[in-house]
Design a protein around this motif. Structure first.
Motif, mmCIF file in Angstrom:
data_model
loop_
_atom_site.group_PDB
_atom_site.id
_atom_site.type_symbol
_atom_site.label_atom_id
_atom_site.label_comp_id
_atom_site.label_asym_id
_atom_site.label_seq_id
_atom_site.Cartn_x
_atom_site.Cartn_y
_atom_site.Cartn_z
ATOM 1 N N LEU A 152 0.810 -1.216 0.000
ATOM 2 C CA LEU A 152 0.000 0.000 0.000
ATOM 3 C C LEU A 152 0.842 1.264 0.000
ATOM 4 O O LEU A 152 0.412 2.292 -0.516
ATOM 5 C CB LEU A 152 -0.932 -0.004 1.214
ATOM 6 C CG LEU A 152 -1.887 -1.200 1.337
ATOM 7 C CD1 LEU A 152 -2.716 -1.082 2.595
ATOM 8 C CD2 LEU A 152 -2.774 -1.301 0.108
ATOM 9 N N SER A 153 2.022 1.200 0.602
ATOM 10 C CA SER A 153 2.897 2.369 0.684
ATOM 11 C C SER A 153 3.808 2.434 -0.532
ATOM 12 O O SER A 153 4.293 1.411 -1.016
ATOM 13 C CB SER A 153 3.745 2.299 1.958
ATOM 14 O OG SER A 153 2.933 2.130 3.104
ATOM 15 N N GLN A 154 4.028 3.630 -1.031
ATOM 16 C CA GLN A 154 4.881 3.778 -2.211
ATOM 17 C C GLN A 154 6.329 3.442 -1.906
ATOM 18 O O GLN A 154 7.031 2.874 -2.742
ATOM 19 C CB GLN A 154 4.788 5.203 -2.763
ATOM 20 C CG GLN A 154 3.440 5.527 -3.393
ATOM 21 C CD GLN A 154 3.422 6.884 -4.053
ATOM 22 O OE1 GLN A 154 4.391 7.627 -4.003
ATOM 23 N NE2 GLN A 154 2.312 7.224 -4.682
ATOM 24 N N LYS A 155 6.796 3.755 -0.696
ATOM 25 C CA LYS A 155 8.186 3.500 -0.336
ATOM 26 C C LYS A 155 8.239 2.412 0.726
ATOM 27 O O LYS A 155 7.471 2.424 1.684
ATOM 28 C CB LYS A 155 8.842 4.784 0.195
ATOM 29 C CG LYS A 155 10.328 4.653 0.503
ATOM 30 C CD LYS A 155 10.912 5.991 0.910
ATOM 31 C CE LYS A 155 12.390 5.885 1.251
ATOM 32 N NZ LYS A 155 13.195 5.391 0.102
ATOM 33 N N PHE A 193 6.310 -12.634 -2.352
ATOM 34 C CA PHE A 193 5.897 -11.438 -3.075
ATOM 35 C C PHE A 193 7.026 -10.413 -3.014
ATOM 36 O O PHE A 193 7.450 -10.021 -1.913
ATOM 37 C CB PHE A 193 4.624 -10.858 -2.456
ATOM 38 C CG PHE A 193 3.482 -11.822 -2.376
ATOM 39 C CD1 PHE A 193 2.636 -12.010 -3.455
ATOM 40 C CD2 PHE A 193 3.274 -12.562 -1.219
ATOM 41 C CE1 PHE A 193 1.595 -12.914 -3.389
ATOM 42 C CE2 PHE A 193 2.236 -13.470 -1.135
ATOM 43 C CZ PHE A 193 1.394 -13.648 -2.221
ATOM 44 N N PRO A 194 7.551 -9.985 -4.165
ATOM 45 C CA PRO A 194 8.623 -8.977 -4.154
ATOM 46 C C PRO A 194 8.110 -7.639 -3.648
ATOM 47 O O PRO A 194 6.970 -7.248 -3.923
ATOM 48 C CB PRO A 194 9.049 -8.901 -5.623
ATOM 49 C CG PRO A 194 7.865 -9.394 -6.399
ATOM 50 C CD PRO A 194 7.199 -10.409 -5.535
ATOM 51 N N LEU A 195 8.946 -6.953 -2.914
ATOM 52 C CA LEU A 195 8.616 -5.623 -2.388
ATOM 53 C C LEU A 195 9.603 -4.617 -2.954
ATOM 54 O O LEU A 195 10.800 -4.889 -3.026
ATOM 55 C CB LEU A 195 8.689 -5.614 -0.859
ATOM 56 C CG LEU A 195 7.799 -6.619 -0.127
ATOM 57 C CD1 LEU A 195 8.086 -6.588 1.362
ATOM 58 C CD2 LEU A 195 6.328 -6.319 -0.383
ATOM 59 N N GLN A 196 9.119 -3.474 -3.361
ATOM 60 C CA GLN A 196 10.000 -2.460 -3.918
ATOM 61 C C GLN A 196 9.313 -1.106 -3.874
ATOM 62 O O GLN A 196 8.082 -1.024 -3.746
ATOM 63 C CB GLN A 196 10.380 -2.797 -5.361
ATOM 64 C CG GLN A 196 9.181 -2.950 -6.288
ATOM 65 C CD GLN A 196 9.571 -3.423 -7.672
ATOM 66 O OE1 GLN A 196 10.735 -3.649 -7.963
ATOM 67 N NE2 GLN A 196 8.596 -3.562 -8.546
ATOM 68 N N ASP A 197 10.110 -0.076 -3.949
ATOM 69 C CA ASP A 197 9.539 1.268 -4.013
ATOM 70 C C ASP A 197 8.744 1.409 -5.303
ATOM 71 O O ASP A 197 9.155 0.930 -6.369
ATOM 72 C CB ASP A 197 10.645 2.317 -3.966
ATOM 73 C CG ASP A 197 11.365 2.349 -2.618
ATOM 74 O OD1 ASP A 197 10.822 1.779 -1.650
ATOM 75 O OD2 ASP A 197 12.456 2.938 -2.542
ATOM 76 N N LYS A 198 7.605 2.052 -5.201
ATOM 77 C CA LYS A 198 6.732 2.198 -6.364
ATOM 78 C C LYS A 198 6.751 3.637 -6.857
ATOM 79 O O LYS A 198 6.887 4.577 -6.074
ATOM 80 C CB LYS A 198 5.302 1.787 -6.000
ATOM 81 C CG LYS A 198 5.172 0.350 -5.523
ATOM 82 C CD LYS A 198 3.730 -0.103 -5.458
ATOM 83 C CE LYS A 198 2.913 0.669 -4.465
ATOM 84 N NZ LYS A 198 1.526 0.144 -4.332
ATOM 85 N N ASP A 199 6.594 3.783 -8.160
ATOM 86 C CA ASP A 199 6.487 5.120 -8.734
ATOM 87 C C ASP A 199 5.198 5.776 -8.247
ATOM 88 O O ASP A 199 4.184 5.093 -8.025
ATOM 89 C CB ASP A 199 6.477 5.052 -10.266
ATOM 90 C CG ASP A 199 7.801 4.550 -10.830
ATOM 91 O OD1 ASP A 199 8.835 4.771 -10.175
ATOM 92 O OD2 ASP A 199 7.788 3.925 -11.909
#
Length: 349
Positions: A98-101, A180-186
């Motif tokens: 849910l969080s972008q970062k 599930f991969p986690l990463q910063d989202k645009d």
């Protein structure tokens, strides 16, 4: 594929519907599902399983022992008993960052859907490491019944980035593991006129009449299996009810929506199909205080349907504070617990 027999088949002595399925040339990056439906007059029972595109033939079985009387069967064979794979429980897990970062305090929505014929009673364990930890550390499934979903939000309590290591969320249930991969989202760019995209969760939408649960998902069992736009759609799991009863999703807007400059309200909807001798329809209901605007339209299952309605003649279109979107079958009242999805909701001139 569908088959109707000329005479009813009594399967009391062979109460398992079985079939072997293979996915030739399947894309391992995509999700594939198998769904069986068994009919007895206007009654039905169905089973859903997620397939592994990396393996060959996969044997599936749908238990019918809880049914009474004779049955009309779609296709394949019947067995007196089947060998259960104790290491495989038929359920799905999805995760939505849910969080972008990704950082301490970030939230991750986890949804579990039970496709098996038995309740899920054990806990889903949240795996941790020295670098990445969450709260809670496990998810209780509380006897999750067939067809039901449960959504829980995890909170990142520790995160130390490590060079060369991609952070992942790992969830475990007995011998099964989900990653599930986690990463910063645009940052999400919201197009002009877009009201709801579900890119960051359910956005306030809740289950209405004859709906058990809702969640933001990246894929789903019925065609076309992917969101209409972006990475997420809103998916609903219905409660068992007559197929011709409305199944509804609802939202109360965070602030009144003014459609004066763009009076055409639109949404996209998709649903399960397979109900014999039936058509499908959808309904939107817009609320402004005690005033209501409704519009009903035909739709097709297993594909995205764009529904647009002009509200310019409605005197209250400048202050919409609630929206309901529904779908149902017309022409068949059999018991049914389908899933359906909505996506890309907005307004235009």
């Amino acid at each position: 594929m569908q088959k109707t027999y000329e005479q009813p088949i009594d399967v009391k002595k062979t109460p398992y519907f079985t079939a072997a399925l293979k996915l030739p040339n399947a894309d391992p990056q995509k999700d594939y599902y198998a769904k069986f439906i068994v009919y007895s007059g206007f009654e039905s029972v169905e089973g859903l399983a997620k397939l592994d595109p990396t393996t060959g033939w996969q044997q599936l079985a749908l238990p019918l022992d809880k049914w009474k009387g004779e049955l009309y069967i779609d296709e394949a064979t019947f067995a007196k008993k089947v060998t259960e794979n104790k290491d495989y429980v038929n359920f799905e897990v999805s995760a939505n960052q849910l969080s972008q970062k990704l950082e301490v305090g970030s939230q991750i929505s986890v949804t579990v859907t039970n496709n098996s014929s038995d309740k899920l009673n054990k806990k889903l364990i949240v795996d941790t490491s020295k670098e990445l930890q969450y709260s809670p550390s496990s998810i209780s499934l509380d006897g999750l019944k067939t067809g039901q979903s449960k959504t829980v939000t995890l909170k990142v309590t520790k995160y130390i980035p490590k060079d060369g290591v991609e952070p992942k969320l790992t969830l475990k249930y007995e011998s099964r593991s989900f990653q599930f991969p986690l990463q910063d989202k645009d940052p999400v760019v919201v197009p002009s006129g877009m009201l709801y995209s579900f890119e960051d969760g359910v956005q306030g939408w809740t289950a209405g009449g004859n709906v058990a649960s809702v969640s933001a998902v990246q894929s789903f069992a019925n065609g076309p299996t992917m969101p209409n736009e972006g990475n997420y759609a809103l998916a609903a799991v219905s409660q068992p009810a007559a197929a011709d009863a409305w199944k509804t999703l609802a939202v109360t807007t965070a602030a009144p929506v003014d459609l004066t400059a763009s009076p055409v309200f639109y949404y996209h909807i998709n649903s399960y199909g397979g109900v014999p001798n039936a058509t499908y329809e959808t309904k939107v209901l817009l609320k402004s205080g005690t005033e209501v605007f409704t519009h009903t339209a035909a739709m097709s299952p297993d594909q995205w349907n764009r529904i647009a309605v002009d509200t310019s003649e409605w005197a209250h279109h400048s202050s919409i504070d609630g929206i309901e979107i529904s779908f149902r079958v017309v022409g068949n009242a059999m018991a049914w617990a389908p899933q359906f999805q909505i996506d890309n909701i907005g307004s235009e001139q």
